[in-house]
Scaffold this motif. Structure first.
Motif, mmCIF file in Angstrom:
data_model
loop_
_atom_site.group_PDB
_atom_site.id
_atom_site.type_symbol
_atom_site.label_atom_id
_atom_site.label_comp_id
_atom_site.label_asym_id
_atom_site.label_seq_id
_atom_site.Cartn_x
_atom_site.Cartn_y
_atom_site.Cartn_z
ATOM 1 N N ALA A 177 40.254 43.625 49.058
ATOM 2 C CA ALA A 177 40.522 42.940 47.796
ATOM 3 C C ALA A 177 41.060 43.931 46.761
ATOM 4 N N PHE A 237 35.454 36.563 43.884
ATOM 5 C CA PHE A 237 35.010 37.041 45.193
ATOM 6 C C PHE A 237 33.547 37.471 45.104
ATOM 7 N N VAL A 297 40.178 37.800 53.216
ATOM 8 C CA VAL A 297 40.717 38.108 51.888
ATOM 9 C C VAL A 297 42.224 37.861 51.865
ATOM 10 N N ASP A 302 31.877 36.423 51.525
ATOM 11 C CA ASP A 302 32.186 37.110 52.782
ATOM 12 C C ASP A 302 31.224 36.744 53.908
#
Lengths: 210, 210
Positions: free
Chosen positions: A148, A136, A124, A79
């Motif tokens: 997610a 992830f 995502v 992320d």
């Protein structure tokens, strides 16, 4: 000024010191298994924060699921670029794995704007449409973690595991508490602490056992 | 699942919560000045670690020196790509500043091998030869910090300030203690804690005041 200049010696000595400090501050502390020990110690190595002895939670199938995904050419989605920059990419490449952070892409920004969601959430959604096995690795964005979970729950996203260690004050702890309730294999840091550096360290710790 | 999805609101709310927690756990805690407050709060924002209320030390001229360098097209040299990835590069570019992490360069690896020093140290030697004002931002490598102090001391390196927050067990605390004894304007984290994420957060906090 005298100081150790050999990187291998620095790392070896660091891990010895970590064990010595654990013996001192937490006599009798027992790691569940060897891989968990490596993950927790590398987390401490990265943060100098011994709270990770208590707040790192690894679900039963997490390590196994992550290793299986890494052995099967999974893509690691982070992320933040910071998390991505900390992950050992040579190891991932040697395994035939891909890695990416979609957050700063133009397509992501566009989708986020259209839908009035965070770029982390949009990333995502975009990842979900890509083929292949997925890991992830979130160190920053609770919204990515929530997204997610939502998409997994509604069968819009297939994934192998989540390293979910967002740091922060708004939603971070709550998002990780939610992840614990799911069937998704997870590694989390309970509470507010976590971070991109921690996220990378956890993946690296697992890569170094393979 | 209900959660805040607006990034601006998340950040604003986070800083409010940080102040609330400070009021609770450290009633009467006073920041020396507005910029120091912003640096410490952003450090806590990045780490969720309130120990930074006590361990972050900012020398008298540090903020002034860093701002002056940033206003004069300084180059920001980091010791990791992770720190570099966390720094707000748009802000630096808008100021006409450069930024780089030399650690992974081929030239750096070659010099490190030749001299049997760490790549972090070699990167400082290479930076020293480059023209222009310099800010060093170290979140990882005590050896880089020692090297910069040595070269400054022997007049082989000109620099404006060091954000010196290496994390770790071998040399990290000691290197920061040494920096405190110099005339170099510094921002450090006392003890073992620190990190690339923290290093980036400190520079960003200052950038956001400009």
């Amino acid at each position: 000024m005298e100081y150790i200049k050999n990187p291998m010696k620095i790392e070896e000595k660091s891990f010895e010191m970590i064990q010595d400090i654990i013996d001192e501050i937490r006599p009798g502390y027992e790691f569940k298994n060897n891989v968990e020990e490596k993950i927790i110690k590398r987390s401490i190595h990265t943060t100098a924060d011994f709270e990770y002895l208590d707040i790192l939670k690894i679900s039963d199938k997490a390590v196994e699921s992550i290793i299986d995904a890494l052995k099967n050419n999974a893509t690691v989605y982070t992320d933040t670029n910071m998390a991505l920059s900390g992950i050992n990419k040579k190891r991932l490449e040697a395994l035939g794995c891909k890695y990416k952070c979609l957050v700063a892409d133009e397509e992501t920004a566009k989708l986020a704007k259209e839908k009035s969601i965070t770029r982390s959430m949009a990333a995502v959604e975009i990842a979900a449409k890509e083929p292949g096995r997925k890991l992830f690795v979130f160190g920053n964005a609770p919204t990515a973690l929530y997204k997610a979970m939502e998409m997994k729950n509604s069968n819009e996203l297939e994934l192998d595991a989540i390293v979910g260690v967002p740091v922060g004050f708004v939603g971070a702890a709550e998002s990780k508490d939610e992840l614990e309730k799911t069937e998704i294999p997870y590694i989390i840091s309970k509470g507010r602490k976590g971070g991109s550096n921690l996220a990378a360290a956890i993946i690296n710790a697992i890569l170094y056992t393979m």
